[in-house]
Motif scaffolding. Structure first.
Motif, short mmCIF file in Angstrom:
data_model
loop_
_atom_site.label_atom_id
_atom_site.label_comp_id
_atom_site.label_asym_id
_atom_site.label_seq_id
_atom_site.Cartn_x
_atom_site.Cartn_y
_atom_site.Cartn_z
N ARG A 1 0.82 -1.22 0.00
CA ARG A 1 0.00 0.00 0.00
C ARG A 1 0.86 1.27 0.00
O ARG A 1 0.49 2.27 -0.62
CB ARG A 1 -0.91 -0.01 1.23
N LEU A 2 2.01 1.21 0.68
CA LEU A 2 2.82 2.43 0.87
C LEU A 2 3.93 2.58 -0.16
O LEU A 2 4.67 3.56 -0.11
CB LEU A 2 3.42 2.43 2.28
N HIS A 3 4.07 1.64 -1.11
CA HIS A 3 5.28 1.72 -1.95
C HIS A 3 5.27 2.90 -2.91
O HIS A 3 6.34 3.36 -3.33
CB HIS A 3 5.56 0.39 -2.67
N VAL A 4 4.11 3.40 -3.25
CA VAL A 4 4.06 4.59 -4.12
C VAL A 4 4.37 5.84 -3.30
O VAL A 4 5.17 6.70 -3.71
CB VAL A 4 2.69 4.70 -4.82
N ASP A 5 3.78 5.94 -2.11
CA ASP A 5 4.09 7.08 -1.24
C ASP A 5 5.56 7.08 -0.84
O ASP A 5 6.15 8.13 -0.61
CB ASP A 5 3.20 7.05 0.00
N ALA A 6 6.17 5.89 -0.76
CA ALA A 6 7.61 5.81 -0.43
C ALA A 6 8.44 6.50 -1.50
O ALA A 6 9.49 7.09 -1.21
CB ALA A 6 8.03 4.36 -0.26
N LYS A 7 7.99 6.44 -2.73
CA LYS A 7 8.69 7.17 -3.80
C LYS A 7 8.61 8.68 -3.56
O LYS A 7 9.60 9.39 -3.68
CB LYS A 7 8.09 6.81 -5.16
N ARG A 8 7.41 9.15 -3.19
CA ARG A 8 7.24 10.58 -2.92
C ARG A 8 8.14 11.01 -1.75
O ARG A 8 8.68 12.12 -1.74
CB ARG A 8 5.76 10.87 -2.61
N TYR A 9 8.28 10.10 -0.78
CA TYR A 9 9.15 10.37 0.38
C TYR A 9 10.62 10.43 -0.04
O TYR A 9 11.35 11.36 0.32
CB TYR A 9 8.93 9.28 1.43
N LEU A 10 11.05 9.44 -0.83
CA LEU A 10 12.46 9.39 -1.24
C LEU A 10 12.81 10.60 -2.11
O LEU A 10 13.92 11.14 -2.01
CB LEU A 10 12.73 8.09 -2.00
N ALA B 1 7.78 13.86 6.83
CA ALA B 1 7.87 13.50 8.24
C ALA B 1 6.64 12.70 8.66
O ALA B 1 6.75 11.72 9.42
CB ALA B 1 8.01 14.77 9.09
N GLY B 2 5.48 13.11 8.18
CA GLY B 2 4.24 12.38 8.50
C GLY B 2 4.26 10.98 7.92
O GLY B 2 3.84 10.01 8.56
N PHE B 3 4.79 10.85 6.70
CA PHE B 3 4.85 9.54 6.05
C PHE B 3 5.72 8.57 6.83
O PHE B 3 5.30 7.45 7.17
CB PHE B 3 5.38 9.66 4.62
N ILE B 4 6.92 9.00 7.16
CA ILE B 4 7.90 8.07 7.73
C ILE B 4 7.56 7.71 9.18
O ILE B 4 8.05 6.69 9.71
CB ILE B 4 9.35 8.60 7.59
N ALA B 5 6.68 8.49 9.80
CA ALA B 5 6.25 8.18 11.17
C ALA B 5 5.24 7.03 11.20
O ALA B 5 4.97 6.46 12.26
CB ALA B 5 5.64 9.43 11.82
N GLN B 6 4.67 6.68 10.04
CA GLN B 6 3.68 5.60 10.00
C GLN B 6 4.31 4.23 10.23
O GLN B 6 5.43 3.98 9.76
CB GLN B 6 3.02 5.53 8.61
N THR B 7 3.58 3.34 10.85
CA THR B 7 4.02 1.95 10.99
C THR B 7 4.22 1.38 9.58
O THR B 7 3.37 1.54 8.72
CB THR B 7 2.94 1.13 11.71
N GLY B 8 5.35 0.75 9.37
CA GLY B 8 5.59 0.08 8.09
C GLY B 8 6.23 0.95 7.03
O GLY B 8 6.60 0.46 5.96
N ALA B 9 6.37 2.25 7.32
CA ALA B 9 6.90 3.14 6.28
C ALA B 9 8.37 2.83 5.97
O ALA B 9 8.79 2.86 4.81
CB ALA B 9 6.73 4.60 6.70
N GLU B 10 9.16 2.51 7.01
CA GLU B 10 10.58 2.21 6.77
C GLU B 10 10.73 0.99 5.85
O GLU B 10 11.58 0.96 4.96
CB GLU B 10 11.32 1.93 8.09
#
Ligand SMILES: [Fe+2]
Ligand SMILES: [Fe+2]
Length: 181
Positions: free
Chosen positions: A96-105, A137-146
């Motif tokens: 679920r988070l792999h697309v938002d992880a791109k936005r984070y990176l 910051a909000g993204f990476i604070a979520q469980t599973g974001a790392e």
């Protein structure tokens, strides 16, 4: 476990399709992502999330390269109904988070945006663009974001024409080991 067979069938039916804008098929991309995770010592759940992160592409048909038509395919959500109840949150969250992880990176790693493929840069804009510092910051604070960020980095590297990987059966066996039922 019949849903694991549904997953295997989806790869058998459509895994040979080209991954939009990349020199690999959907199956090759899935196997390469899982193999990179495995080589880095990821556990069954994270390897399974890697194998299945783009399963949504195989469950829907939006035609070739939807980003060229201005479409965000929202593929990170498309496979979740099939996978809910079969795997736990560590698998589902990675997908679920792999697309938002791109936005984070893109927001946090210098040079990351420039290194994305043209198709991935097009889809970035459609997916909401680079995160602001507060959004990151909000993204990476979520469980599973790392874990999703780790998945994303393997995902980005899993587009190598002709790369050797273990077969699908190897990764389905790891998926079976972490399935809930
Ligand atoms: Fe994806
Ligand atoms: Fe991917």
């Amino acid at each position: 476990m019949h849903r694991l067979q549904d997953i295997e069938s989806a790869f058998a039916r459509r895994g040979g399709e080209q991954y939009a804008g990349e020199p690999v098929t959907q199956l090759e991309h899935a196997l390469q992502t899982a193999a990179l995770a495995e080589a880095d010592g990821a556990d069954d759940e994270l390897v399974t999330a890697c194998l299945l992160h783009d399963l949504g592409h195989l469950l829907r048909d939006l035609g070739a390269t939807p980003t060229l038509r201005g479409l965000d395919d929202r593929h990170q959500y498309a496979a979740l109904p099939l996978l809910q109840g079969l795997f736990g949150e560590r698998v589902l969250g990675g997908i679920r988070l792999h697309v938002d992880a791109k936005r984070y990176l893109c927001a946090t790693r210098p040079g990351y945006v420039a290194a994305l493929s043209p198709d991935s840069q097009r889809s970035l804009a459609l997916q909401g663009g680079v995160y602001s510092a507060a959004q990151a910051a909000g993204f990476i604070a979520q469980t599973g974001a790392e874990s999703a960020v780790r998945l994303r980095l393997w995902d980005d590297a899993a587009k190598v024409a002709g790369a050797a990987t273990p077969p699908l059966s190897h990764f389905l066996a790891r998926a079976r080991r972490c399935a809930l039922s």
